[in-house]
Design an enzyme around this catalytic site. Structure first.
Site, mmCIF file in Angstrom:
data_model
loop_
_atom_site.group_PDB
_atom_site.id
_atom_site.type_symbol
_atom_site.label_atom_id
_atom_site.label_comp_id
_atom_site.label_asym_id
_atom_site.label_seq_id
_atom_site.Cartn_x
_atom_site.Cartn_y
_atom_site.Cartn_z
ATOM 1 N N CYS A 1 0.855 -1.187 0.000
ATOM 2 C CA CYS A 1 0.000 0.000 0.000
ATOM 3 C C CYS A 1 0.887 1.231 0.000
ATOM 4 C CB CYS A 1 -0.870 -0.013 1.261
ATOM 5 S SG CYS A 1 -1.974 1.401 1.403
ATOM 6 N N HIS B 1 -9.245 -3.977 -1.298
ATOM 7 C CA HIS B 1 -8.232 -3.169 -0.605
ATOM 8 C C HIS B 1 -8.597 -1.683 -0.670
ATOM 9 C CE1 HIS B 1 -3.820 -2.128 0.233
ATOM 10 N NE2 HIS B 1 -4.318 -0.988 -0.177
ATOM 11 N N GLU B 2 -8.997 -1.223 -1.860
ATOM 12 C CA GLU B 2 -9.292 0.211 -2.022
ATOM 13 C C GLU B 2 -10.571 0.605 -1.288
ATOM 14 O OE1 GLU B 2 -6.965 2.049 -2.973
ATOM 15 O OE2 GLU B 2 -5.740 0.456 -3.826
ATOM 16 N N HIS C 1 -10.044 1.363 2.289
ATOM 17 C CA HIS C 1 -9.542 2.714 2.595
ATOM 18 C C HIS C 1 -10.694 3.686 2.867
ATOM 19 C CE1 HIS C 1 -5.201 2.604 2.030
ATOM 20 N NE2 HIS C 1 -5.319 1.947 0.896
HETATM 21 NI NI NI Z 1 -3.685 1.026 -0.038
#
Ligand code: NI
Length: 179
Positions: free
Chosen positions: A100, A142-143, A146
């Site tokens: 990341c 994953h995004e 966030h």
């Molecule tokens: Ni990331």
């Protein structure tokens, strides 16, 4: 063209729940989205979320052709996704090493759903929906994390599988990155 600095783990701004985008317009495209694209490209990331540049909105960008940071990953079309959502299409998960831009120099082994359907709006406000698997599905999860204040280290189940890329490469646990 504005390359913004990427917030790093430890910054409390990365732990916030991002706000939905109300209007997809030219202003959003020319400011936040363009800065995200420029920053992701400059940092050679496979994805970026608006909170990583300090913008608390539900926007993610991802995609890669051949990425030196992920030499084994299959290509993913460059995608801008506003107010993204996803649903797992199977309970099957697998684990893979993730990195990341907010956790520079590190990789960790993270479980994710293998097969998901995701949707959202593109940069023109048009609805986009896709069924995807494996690396593509992983990047989206994953995004989206966030946007919910989660970084991949929060998802690692076995912290012995978290470490500096250099060390993991030397140990043969992740492929050596050419750069
Ligand atoms: Ni990331």
């Amino acid at each position: 063209m504005t390359i913004r600095s990427v917030l790093k783990i430890g910054n409390p701004q990365l732990l916030r729940i991002a706000e939905p985008v109300k209007t997809v317009d030219l202003d959003l495209k020319q400011t936040v989205i363009q800065d995200m694209l420029d920053t992701m490209q400059a940092e050679k990331g496979a994805g970026i979320a608006a909170p990583q540049i300090g913008v608390n909105l539900r926007i993610i960008i991802f995609g890669l052709e051949k990425n030196p940071r992920y030499p084994d990953a299959e290509p993913v079309p460059m995608t801008i996704l506003i107010n993204p959502e996803f649903t797992p299409l199977s309970i099957d998960t697998d684990t893979a090493w993730e990195g990341c831009l907010s956790v520079p120099g590190y990789r960790g082994l993270v479980p994710r759903y293998k097969h998901i359907r995701y949707s959202g709006l593109d940069e023109n406000g048009k609805k986009l929906e896709r069924d995807v698997r494996d690396f593509h599905a992983r990047v989206v999860q994953h995004e989206v994390d966030h946007l919910n204040g989660l970084l991949y280290p929060h998802r690692i189940r076995d912290l012995s599988k978290f470490g500096l890329m250099d060390e993991l490469e030397s140990a043969g646990l992740i492929p050596r990155v050419e750069s």
